[in-house]
Design a protein around this motif. Structure first.
Motif, PDB file in Angstrom:
ATOM      1  N   GLN A  39      44.416  40.507  48.877  1.00 52.51           N
ATOM      2  CA  GLN A  39      44.945  41.356  50.001  1.00 52.51           C
ATOM      3  C   GLN A  39      44.175  42.860  49.620  1.00 52.51           C
ATOM      4  OE1 GLN A  39      47.405  41.070  51.972  1.00 52.51           O
ATOM      5  NE2 GLN A  39      46.832  42.824  52.985  1.00 52.51           N
ATOM      6  N   ALA A  40      43.658  43.214  48.484  1.00 55.49           N
ATOM      7  CA  ALA A  40      42.821  44.203  48.290  1.00 55.49           C
ATOM      8  C   ALA A  40      41.704  44.221  49.099  1.00 55.49           C
ATOM      9  CB  ALA A  40      42.546  44.666  46.737  1.00 55.49           C
ATOM     10  N   ILE A  41      41.041  43.079  49.174  1.00 56.54           N
ATOM     11  CA  ILE A  41      39.898  42.802  49.729  1.00 56.54           C
ATOM     12  C   ILE A  41      40.015  42.779  51.360  1.00 56.54           C
ATOM     13  CG2 ILE A  41      38.177  41.008  50.274  1.00 56.54           C
ATOM     14  CD1 ILE A  41      38.176  40.011  47.399  1.00 56.54           C
ATOM     15  N   ALA A  42      41.058  42.435  51.815  1.00 55.41           N
ATOM     16  CA  ALA A  42      41.538  42.363  53.176  1.00 55.41           C
ATOM     17  C   ALA A  42      41.802  43.460  53.651  1.00 55.41           C
ATOM     18  CB  ALA A  42      42.906  41.282  53.212  1.00 55.41           C
ATOM     19  N   ASP A  43      42.169  44.565  52.926  1.00 62.43           N
ATOM     20  CA  ASP A  43      42.458  45.747  53.143  1.00 62.43           C
ATOM     21  C   ASP A  43      41.369  46.946  53.018  1.00 62.43           C
ATOM     22  OD1 ASP A  43      44.788  45.114  53.961  1.00 62.43           O
ATOM     23  OD2 ASP A  43      46.045  46.081  52.090  1.00 62.43           O
ATOM     24  N   GLU A 210      53.507  42.804  48.227  1.00 60.92           N
ATOM     25  CA  GLU A 210      54.145  42.906  49.508  1.00 60.92           C
ATOM     26  C   GLU A 210      53.405  42.353  50.598  1.00 60.92           C
ATOM     27  OE1 GLU A 210      57.845  42.735  49.262  1.00 60.92           O
ATOM     28  OE2 GLU A 210      57.293  42.795  47.207  1.00 60.92           O
ATOM     29  N   ARG A 211      52.394  43.214  51.062  1.00 58.66           N
ATOM     30  CA  ARG A 211      51.539  42.812  52.379  1.00 58.66           C
ATOM     31  C   ARG A 211      50.972  41.439  52.104  1.00 58.66           C
ATOM     32  NH1 ARG A 211      49.722  46.525  55.474  1.00 58.66           N
ATOM     33  NH2 ARG A 211      47.560  45.658  55.549  1.00 58.66           N
ATOM     34  N   HIS A 212      50.586  40.921  51.154  1.00 55.52           N
ATOM     35  CA  HIS A 212      50.034  39.526  50.987  1.00 55.52           C
ATOM     36  C   HIS A 212      51.173  38.678  51.293  1.00 55.52           C
ATOM     37  CE1 HIS A 212      48.418  35.905  49.147  1.00 55.52           C
ATOM     38  NE2 HIS A 212      47.353  36.609  49.276  1.00 55.52           N
ATOM     39  N   GLU A 213      52.497  38.881  50.773  1.00 57.40           N
ATOM     40  CA  GLU A 213      53.490  38.030  51.186  1.00 57.40           C
ATOM     41  C   GLU A 213      53.731  37.561  52.572  1.00 57.40           C
ATOM     42  OE1 GLU A 213      55.228  36.193  48.804  1.00 57.40           O
ATOM     43  OE2 GLU A 213      57.348  36.056  49.644  1.00 57.40           O
ATOM     44  N   ARG A 214      53.288  38.502  53.112  1.00 55.86           N
ATOM     45  CA  ARG A 214      53.548  38.546  54.570  1.00 55.86           C
ATOM     46  C   ARG A 214      52.406  38.041  55.583  1.00 55.86           C
ATOM     47  NH1 ARG A 214      56.677  42.054  52.220  1.00 55.86           N
ATOM     48  NH2 ARG A 214      58.827  42.520  53.113  1.00 55.86           N
ATOM     49  N   GLN A 215      51.118  37.713  54.787  1.00 54.28           N
ATOM     50  CA  GLN A 215      50.135  37.387  55.595  1.00 54.28           C
ATOM     51  C   GLN A 215      50.240  35.644  56.334  1.00 54.28           C
ATOM     52  OE1 GLN A 215      47.365  38.828  56.298  1.00 54.28           O
ATOM     53  NE2 GLN A 215      47.127  40.556  55.051  1.00 54.28           N
ATOM     54  N   PRO A 216      49.855  35.572  57.148  1.00 53.53           N
ATOM     55  CA  PRO A 216      50.230  34.089  57.977  1.00 53.53           C
ATOM     56  C   PRO A 216      49.639  32.861  57.073  1.00 53.53           C
ATOM     57  CG  PRO A 216      48.551  35.544  59.267  1.00 53.53           C
ATOM     58  CD  PRO A 216      49.134  36.316  58.423  1.00 53.53           C
ATOM     59  N   MET A 217      48.211  33.218  56.660  1.00 48.83           N
ATOM     60  CA  MET A 217      47.413  32.029  56.074  1.00 48.83           C
ATOM     61  C   MET A 217      46.811  32.403  54.780  1.00 48.83           C
ATOM     62  SD  MET A 217      46.344  29.549  59.564  1.00 48.83           S
ATOM     63  CE  MET A 217      45.702  28.472  58.250  1.00 48.83           C
ATOM     64  N   PRO A 218      47.342  32.998  53.988  1.00 55.73           N
ATOM     65  CA  PRO A 218      46.475  33.477  52.612  1.00 55.73           C
ATOM     66  C   PRO A 218      45.907  32.371  52.049  1.00 55.73           C
ATOM     67  CG  PRO A 218      48.816  33.345  52.155  1.00 55.73           C
ATOM     68  CD  PRO A 218      48.898  33.134  53.734  1.00 55.73           C
ATOM     69  N   LEU A 219      44.829  32.781  51.157  1.00 54.90           N
ATOM     70  CA  LEU A 219      44.029  31.490  50.510  1.00 54.90           C
ATOM     71  C   LEU A 219      44.697  31.377  49.284  1.00 54.90           C
ATOM     72  CD1 LEU A 219      40.471  32.324  51.423  1.00 54.90           C
ATOM     73  CD2 LEU A 219      41.790  30.463  52.262  1.00 54.90           C
ATOM     74  N   PHE A 220      45.386  32.585  48.544  1.00 52.31           N
ATOM     75  CA  PHE A 220      45.942  32.378  47.384  1.00 52.31           C
ATOM     76  C   PHE A 220      47.623  33.026  47.551  1.00 52.31           C
ATOM     77  CE2 PHE A 220      41.510  33.184  46.358  1.00 52.31           C
ATOM     78  CZ  PHE A 220      41.299  32.771  45.315  1.00 52.31           C
ATOM     79  N   MET A 221      48.051  32.559  46.318  1.00 53.42           N
ATOM     80  CA  MET A 221      49.633  32.467  46.404  1.00 53.42           C
ATOM     81  C   MET A 221      50.144  34.134  46.251  1.00 53.42           C
ATOM     82  SD  MET A 221      51.249  29.141  44.780  1.00 53.42           S
ATOM     83  CE  MET A 221      52.836  29.615  44.830  1.00 53.42           C
ATOM     84  N   SER A 222      49.219  34.692  45.505  1.00 52.63           N
ATOM     85  CA  SER A 222      49.741  36.142  45.388  1.00 52.63           C
ATOM     86  C   SER A 222      48.285  37.169  45.312  1.00 52.63           C
ATOM     87  CB  SER A 222      50.552  36.339  44.211  1.00 52.63           C
ATOM     88  OG  SER A 222      49.599  36.128  42.837  1.00 52.63           O
TER      89      SER A 222
END
Length: 222
Positions: A39-43, A210-222
């Motif tokens: 998520q930190a990379i995505a942001d 929390e933002r990662h939890e709401r991602q539609p298709m993340p590559l990792f679980m957390s």
């Protein structure tokens, strides 16, 4: 089957045994958890090796310290499992982070039951947190609280570093050097964790979880 008072067949190499149990390739599932790095990379918070190093330092010295202090207390006998689970919940504000901890705890418990079937693991069911079961495994391995904390901190850091390497296509040599540079900090955090329970959090890491939890298709679980 041996009794809990008899030496385990793994007693000859406790530190190596704990390291093998914490290995991300095993059912603990560390290889599918980025610890917020994705998520930190995505942001745009992490863009390269230096950003990744700063992020990992931040994580190790906050949430990593808290988790390690709980593991150390369980390993040293200062906390029983029930209290340790309560303390972990209280120190993990993010529901998504708690979910990730329980998922990895489930994998560690599965291994512990196979390796020490003579021990009673019922206090870790129906769920357990990764720091709590790590502390119990440290105790089963006859490790000190410090060494239990060090294994947890180091493998947490290195697992997230590997996730960053994969997501950003970083040079593995650069990431290896970064991990080595963070080694002394891991030791300092483990030493602090072994002294007593830590009580702090980082809201930014909670937001990433929390933002990662709401991602539609993340590559990792957390």
């Amino acid at each position: 089957m041996t009794s809990p008072d008899q030496p385990s067949r793994y007693a000859g190499a406790p530190l190596a045994m704990m390291l093998s149990l914490a290995d991300s390739r095993l059912p603990v599932g560390g290889h599918v958890h980025s610890g917020g790095v994705e998520q930190a990379i995505a942001d745009g918070f992490i863009r390269g090796v230096s950003d990744l190093a700063s992020f990992l330092h931040r994580r190790v010295t906050t949430s990593g310290l808290v988790a390690a202090s709980i593991a150390a207390a369980v390993a040293d006998g200062g906390l029983d499992v029930e209290r340790a689970l309560q303390e972990t919940d209280a120190r993990t504000p993010s529901a998504a982070a708690r979910k990730a901890s329980i998922a990895q705890g489930r994998g560690m418990l599965r291994l512990a039951k196979r390796m020490w079937p003579e021990r009673d693991w019922s206090s870790h069911t129906p769920t357990t947190h990764l720091p709590v079961i790590s502390g119990a495994v440290g105790a089963a391995s006859a490790l000190s609280g410090f060494h239990t904390a060090l294994v947890l901190v180091y493998t947490t850091m290195s697992g997230s570093a590997t996730a960053g390497q994969r997501l950003l296509a970083l040079d593995p040599a650069d990431v290896a050097l970064m991990i080595a540079d963070l080694g002394p900090e891991c030791e300092r955090v483990a030493a602090s964790a072994a002294v007593g329970l830590a009580d702090l959090s980082d809201p930014v890491l909670d937001v990433f979880a929390e933002r990662h939890e709401r991602q539609p298709m993340p590559l990792f679980m957390s």
